[in-house]
Motif scaffolding. Structure first.
Motif, PDB file in Angstrom:
ATOM      1  N   ASP A  33       0.808  -1.217   0.000  1.00 44.38           N
ATOM      2  CA  ASP A  33       0.000   0.000   0.000  1.00 44.38           C
ATOM      3  C   ASP A  33       0.847   1.277   0.000  1.00 44.38           C
ATOM      4  O   ASP A  33       0.308   2.372  -0.149  1.00 44.38           O
ATOM      5  CB  ASP A  33      -0.934   0.018   1.207  1.00 44.38           C
ATOM      6  N   TYR A  34       2.174   1.146   0.184  1.00 45.41           N
ATOM      7  CA  TYR A  34       3.044   2.319   0.186  1.00 45.41           C
ATOM      8  C   TYR A  34       3.339   2.771  -1.244  1.00 45.41           C
ATOM      9  O   TYR A  34       3.380   1.959  -2.168  1.00 45.41           O
ATOM     10  CB  TYR A  34       4.346   2.028   0.924  1.00 45.41           C
ATOM     11  N   ARG A  35       3.557   4.053  -1.398  1.00 40.36           N
ATOM     12  CA  ARG A  35       3.748   4.659  -2.723  1.00 40.36           C
ATOM     13  C   ARG A  35       4.963   4.088  -3.453  1.00 40.36           C
ATOM     14  O   ARG A  35       4.872   3.701  -4.612  1.00 40.36           O
ATOM     15  CB  ARG A  35       3.906   6.175  -2.560  1.00 40.36           C
ATOM     16  N   ASP A  36       6.160   4.064  -2.814  1.00 37.11           N
ATOM     17  CA  ASP A  36       7.345   3.549  -3.489  1.00 37.11           C
ATOM     18  C   ASP A  36       8.334   2.958  -2.487  1.00 37.11           C
ATOM     19  O   ASP A  36       9.112   3.681  -1.875  1.00 37.11           O
ATOM     20  CB  ASP A  36       8.036   4.628  -4.308  1.00 37.11           C
ATOM     21  N   VAL A  37       8.259   1.657  -2.344  1.00 29.21           N
ATOM     22  CA  VAL A  37       9.244   0.908  -1.550  1.00 29.21           C
ATOM     23  C   VAL A  37       9.738  -0.251  -2.423  1.00 29.21           C
ATOM     24  O   VAL A  37      10.039  -1.323  -1.940  1.00 29.21           O
ATOM     25  CB  VAL A  37       8.649   0.390  -0.220  1.00 29.21           C
ATOM     26  N   ASN A  73       5.834   6.733  19.789  1.00 27.52           N
ATOM     27  CA  ASN A  73       5.064   5.765  19.006  1.00 27.52           C
ATOM     28  C   ASN A  73       4.853   6.347  17.615  1.00 27.52           C
ATOM     29  O   ASN A  73       4.326   7.457  17.484  1.00 27.52           O
ATOM     30  CB  ASN A  73       3.700   5.489  19.652  1.00 27.52           C
ATOM     31  N   VAL A  74       5.266   5.594  16.598  1.00 26.58           N
ATOM     32  CA  VAL A  74       5.165   6.076  15.224  1.00 26.58           C
ATOM     33  C   VAL A  74       4.431   5.048  14.385  1.00 26.58           C
ATOM     34  O   VAL A  74       4.696   3.850  14.487  1.00 26.58           O
ATOM     35  CB  VAL A  74       6.569   6.312  14.620  1.00 26.58           C
ATOM     36  N   GLU A  75       3.498   5.527  13.576  1.00 23.01           N
ATOM     37  CA  GLU A  75       2.799   4.678  12.617  1.00 23.01           C
ATOM     38  C   GLU A  75       3.123   5.221  11.230  1.00 23.01           C
ATOM     39  O   GLU A  75       2.758   6.352  10.902  1.00 23.01           O
ATOM     40  CB  GLU A  75       1.294   4.714  12.856  1.00 23.01           C
ATOM     41  N   ILE A  76       3.829   4.428  10.440  1.00 20.18           N
ATOM     42  CA  ILE A  76       4.201   4.844   9.095  1.00 20.18           C
ATOM     43  C   ILE A  76       3.018   4.539   8.164  1.00 20.18           C
ATOM     44  O   ILE A  76       2.662   3.388   7.966  1.00 20.18           O
ATOM     45  CB  ILE A  76       5.452   4.078   8.596  1.00 20.18           C
ATOM     46  N   LEU A  81      10.307   6.402  -1.269  1.00 24.04           N
ATOM     47  CA  LEU A  81      11.753   6.522  -1.143  1.00 24.04           C
ATOM     48  C   LEU A  81      12.322   7.473  -2.186  1.00 24.04           C
ATOM     49  O   LEU A  81      11.748   7.636  -3.270  1.00 24.04           O
ATOM     50  CB  LEU A  81      12.409   5.149  -1.295  1.00 24.04           C
ATOM     51  N   ALA A  82      13.458   8.064  -1.868  1.00 22.41           N
ATOM     52  CA  ALA A  82      14.142   8.920  -2.831  1.00 22.41           C
ATOM     53  C   ALA A  82      14.504   8.083  -4.054  1.00 22.41           C
ATOM     54  O   ALA A  82      14.906   6.932  -3.942  1.00 22.41           O
ATOM     55  CB  ALA A  82      15.404   9.506  -2.200  1.00 22.41           C
ATOM     56  N   ILE A  99      13.867  15.174  -8.991  1.00 25.99           N
ATOM     57  CA  ILE A  99      12.414  15.098  -9.177  1.00 25.99           C
ATOM     58  C   ILE A  99      11.785  13.984  -8.326  1.00 25.99           C
ATOM     59  O   ILE A  99      10.605  14.024  -8.016  1.00 25.99           O
ATOM     60  CB  ILE A  99      12.058  14.913 -10.671  1.00 25.99           C
ATOM     61  N   PHE A 100      12.575  12.983  -7.937  1.00 20.66           N
ATOM     62  CA  PHE A 100      12.079  11.860  -7.140  1.00 20.66           C
ATOM     63  C   PHE A 100      12.482  12.038  -5.678  1.00 20.66           C
ATOM     64  O   PHE A 100      13.306  11.290  -5.154  1.00 20.66           O
ATOM     65  CB  PHE A 100      12.609  10.539  -7.691  1.00 20.66           C
TER      66      PHE A 100
END
Length: 163
Positions: A33-37, A73-76, A81-82, A99-100
């Motif tokens: 579901d992440y944009r770019d990994v 507490n962090v929820e990513i 990613l660059a 640009i990225f």
């Protein structure tokens, strides 16, 4: 007793008074579901495991700046990613161009030992459109641009929220 021994003994007594030992906990969503990994030169599962390990280690390092009574507490919620993954011959590589730029979305809370919320925010959007213009110190490490982005956010938002 020589002076080196005296200094060493004094440091053993004094340094623990200045140490910080805050904690961090990171919650992840489904990586699809992440944009770019997207992985370039390794399997998707191992790359996602590397991202998880590197980011959690970095959050832990940041939390060390907090008092031992605090927990971050962090929820990513999203990661971009660059760079961008491109085909190069028979393999794929991550091409890093201005640009990225890196983007990370997250929710966070900072709580004390009693469980009182000191600071929190949802839908925090981090991005660094000028990441290529930053001076790099030392050797390059994995996810350097993203870690710098998180470090800046931590210093500006989390540390400043502590009285």
């Amino acid at each position: 007793m020589n002076s080196v021994t005296k200094i060493s003994m004094a440091l053993c007594v004094v340094l623990p008074l200045f140490t910080h030992a805050g904690e961090s906990a990171v919650k992840w969503h489904d990586f699809k579901d992440y944009r770019d990994v997207r992985a370039s030169n390794q399997t998707k599962a191992s790359y996602h495991k590397q991202i998880t390990k590197q980011f959690e280690k970095h959050f832990s390092k940041l939390a060390e700046q907090l008092s031992k009574d605090y927990k971050l507490n962090v929820e990513i919620t999203d990661v971009d990613l660059a760079g961008d993954v491109r085909f190069s011959g028979t393999s794929e590589i991550r091409v890093v161009e201005p640009i990225f730029f890196p983007r990370i979305n997250l929710n966070y809370s900072l709580v004390n030992k009693e469980g009182d919320v000191i600071s929190e925010a949802n839908d925090v959007e981090l991005k660094d459109m000028g990441f290529m213009d930053r001076i790099r110190r030392g050797r390059e490490e994995s996810f350097d641009h993203e870690k710098r982005l998180l470090t800046q956010w931590f210093g500006e938002q989390v540390l400043t929220s502590i009285d």
